[in-house]
Design an enzyme around this catalytic site. Structure first.
Site, mmCIF file in Angstrom:
data_model
loop_
_atom_site.group_PDB
_atom_site.id
_atom_site.type_symbol
_atom_site.label_atom_id
_atom_site.label_comp_id
_atom_site.label_asym_id
_atom_site.label_seq_id
_atom_site.Cartn_x
_atom_site.Cartn_y
_atom_site.Cartn_z
ATOM 1 N N TYR A 180 0.831 -1.194 0.000
ATOM 2 C CA TYR A 180 0.000 0.000 0.000
ATOM 3 C C TYR A 180 0.874 1.255 0.000
ATOM 4 O O TYR A 180 2.075 1.190 -0.229
ATOM 5 C CB TYR A 180 -0.981 -0.062 1.162
ATOM 6 N N ARG A 223 3.465 -1.140 11.125
ATOM 7 C CA ARG A 223 3.477 -2.459 10.487
ATOM 8 C C ARG A 223 4.233 -2.387 9.164
ATOM 9 O O ARG A 223 3.975 -1.512 8.333
ATOM 10 C CB ARG A 223 2.048 -2.948 10.234
#
Length: 357
Positions: A180, A223
């Site tokens: 992403y 993350r």
């Protein structure tokens, strides 16, 4: 006793066990308003036995929405909807962080009400399609963010973090993984910029700094998924890039680093010695990660906590099942995304009773 079931006391986290519920997209929010589904509070409360829950990805900016039914955390209505979720989790004795998410090029004009997706550079995903409300579609070439727009996205992450605290979340996790937007800046093939964001770790570092300034480092996790080819990301030298990223953000004193190991690079073994705080481990493969894999990672010192995703879908009381040595239920892939109660809140607990009753 299994190391997964022992309590954890870290610099910022005090948890009854070391089992983290990993973030998982469920696609059940109102597609117009971005408000969580009315059953979302039940879904997360049923899983409050996890040491820590990380919510599904929640968009920080309308252009960061990655598919139908993805929730946001931008409007007052969305904040109010998530407040019901956090109150339910806390009432059930749990702890929950909100995952802050911007998908970058991993979306489509049909999802964005006609807008062109944005990314570090105009690099199209060539060999995959994306799910929209109209069905599967080819990806389009994204529009490159200007320097000012990239700075605006950094602030959008910080604003979302403030909204998460308003909504009652215990903290936030910045989604820098799985191909992403943040990983698109980290990637070799997706970042062709010539401004300051040409340095691959710059954007990620600025996001982490802005979010920690907004809500405090003790409430912030990050993350990452080094060497993860998901969504057509290429990282030519992940070891060098992620070591540099950790050198930049470790001094901030974050709540945790969440490392997904996938690919040839042994990220957990390489990065664990370079991270001074809490580390959450995760293995992302074609099959759900096993209890044994999590126990081995903890016993080897590769992680302090371990996250499970797909096992939590059909096993809302996963820690209890681990403790009892009970069999694990299998989830139905057809009901993971979208829909209502089926495949969402109807998987029974070990006792056979609804854990929210």
């Amino acid at each position: 006793m299994s190391p997964l079931l022992t309590s954890y006391e870290g610099p910022h986290l005090r948890l009854p066990n070391r089992i983290v519920m990993a973030p998982m997209t469920r696609g059940r929010a109102d597609d117009v308003t971005g408000v969580p589904h009315p059953l979302t509070k039940m879904y997360y409360a049923q899983r409050a036995g996890a040491g820590l829950i990380v919510s599904e990805g929640i968009w920080a900016d309308p252009l960061g929405k990655g598919g139908p039914g993805i929730p946001g955390l931008v409007t007052d209505e969305q904040v109010a909807g998530w407040r019901e979720v956090t109150e339910a989790v806390h009432a059930a004795g749990g702890r929950i962080f909100a995952q802050l998410w911007h998908v970058g090029r991993m979306t489509h004009p049909d999802i964005l009400r006609g807008e062109t997706p944005v990314a570090p550079s105009p690099v199209r995903i060539e060999h995959e399609q994306i799910y929209t409300a109209e069905g599967m579609a080819d990806h389009v070439t994204p529009r490159a963010l200007t320097t000012a727009e990239a700075e605006g996205v950094v602030e959008a992450f910080a604003a979302e973090a403030r909204n998460a605290v308003r909504a009652g979340f215990d903290g936030v996790e910045i989604h820098g993984a799985n191909g992403y937007l943040i990983q698109q800046f980290l990637g070799s093939n997706t970042n062709r910029r010539t401004d300051r964001y040409a340095e691959p770790t710059r954007f990620a570092t600025e996001v982490v700094e802005a979010v920690t300034a907004a809500v405090g480092a003790d409430r912030v996790g990050l993350r990452i998924s080094p060497d993860n080819p998901e969504n057509e990301i290429v990282e030519d030298d992940p070891q060098a890039v992620y070591r540099r990223l950790l050198d930049a953000v470790d001094p901030l004193g974050l709540a945790y680093l969440h490392v997904i190991e996938r690919g040839a690079y042994g990220a957990l073994a390489d990065l664990r010695p370079r991270w001074s705080g809490t580390l959450v481990g995760n293995f992302n493969g074609s099959e759900p990660t096993t209890r044994r894999a999590g126990e081995e990672a903890l016993s080897a010192g590769l992680a302090d906590l371990f996250s499970f995703g797909r096992l939590f879908l059909a096993n809302p009381d996963l820690p209890e099942r681990f403790a009892a040595g009970a069999p694990l239920a299998a989830y139905d892939p057809a009901t993971v995304y979208g829909g209502g109660a089926e495949g969402y809140v109807d998987y029974p607990a070990l006792t056979g009773a609804d854990s929210t009753s």
